[in-house]
Motif scaffolding. Structure first.
Motif, PDB file in Angstrom:
ATOM      1  N   ALA A  24      12.164 -66.194  70.989  1.00 25.37           N
ATOM      2  CA  ALA A  24      11.640 -67.169  69.979  1.00 25.37           C
ATOM      3  C   ALA A  24      10.457 -67.990  70.163  1.00 25.37           C
ATOM      4  N   ARG A 189      14.209 -73.478  70.417  1.00 27.17           N
ATOM      5  CA  ARG A 189      15.653 -73.337  71.440  1.00 27.17           C
ATOM      6  C   ARG A 189      16.448 -73.567  69.778  1.00 27.17           C
ATOM      7  N   GLN A 195      15.895 -67.536  66.223  1.00 27.56           N
ATOM      8  CA  GLN A 195      16.788 -67.683  67.192  1.00 27.56           C
ATOM      9  C   GLN A 195      17.502 -65.544  66.867  1.00 27.56           C
ATOM     10  N   LYS A 198      14.702 -63.624  67.440  1.00 28.96           N
ATOM     11  CA  LYS A 198      14.473 -62.664  68.163  1.00 28.96           C
ATOM     12  C   LYS A 198      15.530 -61.463  68.239  1.00 28.96           C
ATOM     13  N   ARG A 199      16.970 -62.190  68.136  1.00 27.53           N
ATOM     14  CA  ARG A 199      18.111 -60.873  68.046  1.00 27.53           C
ATOM     15  C   ARG A 199      17.604 -59.452  67.059  1.00 27.53           C
ATOM     16  N   PHE A 221      19.848 -63.276  75.634  1.00 25.89           N
ATOM     17  CA  PHE A 221      20.388 -63.868  74.569  1.00 25.89           C
ATOM     18  C   PHE A 221      20.416 -65.337  74.895  1.00 25.89           C
ATOM     19  N   THR A 223      19.709 -69.376  76.754  1.00 26.67           N
ATOM     20  CA  THR A 223      18.358 -70.326  76.020  1.00 26.67           C
ATOM     21  C   THR A 223      17.616 -69.806  77.080  1.00 26.67           C
ATOM     22  N   GLU A 224      16.313 -69.703  76.950  1.00 27.18           N
ATOM     23  CA  GLU A 224      15.105 -69.267  77.305  1.00 27.18           C
ATOM     24  C   GLU A 224      14.273 -70.754  77.857  1.00 27.18           C
TER      25      GLU A 224
END
Length: 232
Positions: A24, A189, A195, A198-199, A221, A223-224
């Motif tokens: 992300a 975030r 997000q 990223k997926r 998946f 929290t970064e």
């Protein structure tokens, strides 16, 4: 909004580590460079258990296919790939000892990448588990210390950050080296588009997801978290 990740060079020990751990963040910073350290091609007659789990009949085939997966993932995130020629630890036993990667050689390659891309921010793995991750973390710390004007952030290695005590142990190690780690602001975030990107990028690593199994990679998946590193 001001951003502390200026012209980032993101270090990824293997194909997928950077995307799994901070995809992300990459989506929020189009043009970021991802340098994959262990992307060297082993001989075609080498076969490992992990590559078989991923659906490959030999290591050369595996690394070629994984590089294409990585290309697709980084394209989704508008990230720029750069790659080292070091061998993944699973392949090192098949080559002469002198050909194995060293901390010094990785640091030298990283220093060249920093200059090649005129990076101003270095994003590194904490190196919480796996010898390759640890080696990259140590090499990155060496280069950062030699370049005091370089901003440095560490990301929590996806999957490994869930291992009990690993993150705490790394924090103790950093403190003993006079390095302060502070949680960094992360506006991406809460952004659903980042997000989602990223997926989509994670899905590109089909061979790895196959080997992990349907419940083996859910941590990617979560929290970064990135931490700003500063010398005490």
């Amino acid at each position: 909004m001001s951003d502390t990740f200026t012209r980032p060079l993101v270090m990824s020990p293997h194909f997928d580590d950077a995307v799994f751990s901070c995809g992300a963040m990459l989506a929020a910073h189009p043009g970021a460079v991802v340098y994959t350290v262990f992307s060297g091609r082993p001989a075609a007659d080498v076969t490992t258990e992990w590559d078989l789990h991923c659906g490959f009949d030999n290591a050369a085939h595996a690394m070629h296919a994984r590089s294409l997966e990585d290309d697709r993932a980084l394209d989704v995130l508008a990230a720029v790939p750069d790659r080292g020629d070091f061998l993944d630890a699973q392949y090192v036993p098949f080559v002469p000892a002198a050909h194995g990667p060293t901390q010094e050689a990785i640091a030298q390659a990283l220093d060249q990448a920093l200059r090649r891309h005129a990076a101003r921010t270095l994003v590194i793995p904490f190196g919480l588990f796996h010898s390759d991750h640890e080696l990259v973390h140590r090499a990155c710390a060496d280069v950062w210390r030699a370049n005091p004007a370089l901003a440095c952030f560490a990301y929590e290695d996806a999957l490994y950050r869930r291992m009990a005590g690993r993150l705490q142990a790394r924090m103790v190690d950093l403190a003993s080296s006079d390095i302060i780690a502070t949680p960094a602001p992360a506006h991406w975030r809460a952004n659903p588009s980042y997000q989602s990107a990223k997926r989509n990028a994670v899905r590109a690593y089909a061979s790895q997801l196959k080997a992990f199994g349907p419940d083996g990679y859910d941590d990617v998946f979560c929290t970064e978290r990135c931490w700003k590193l500063e010398l005490a």
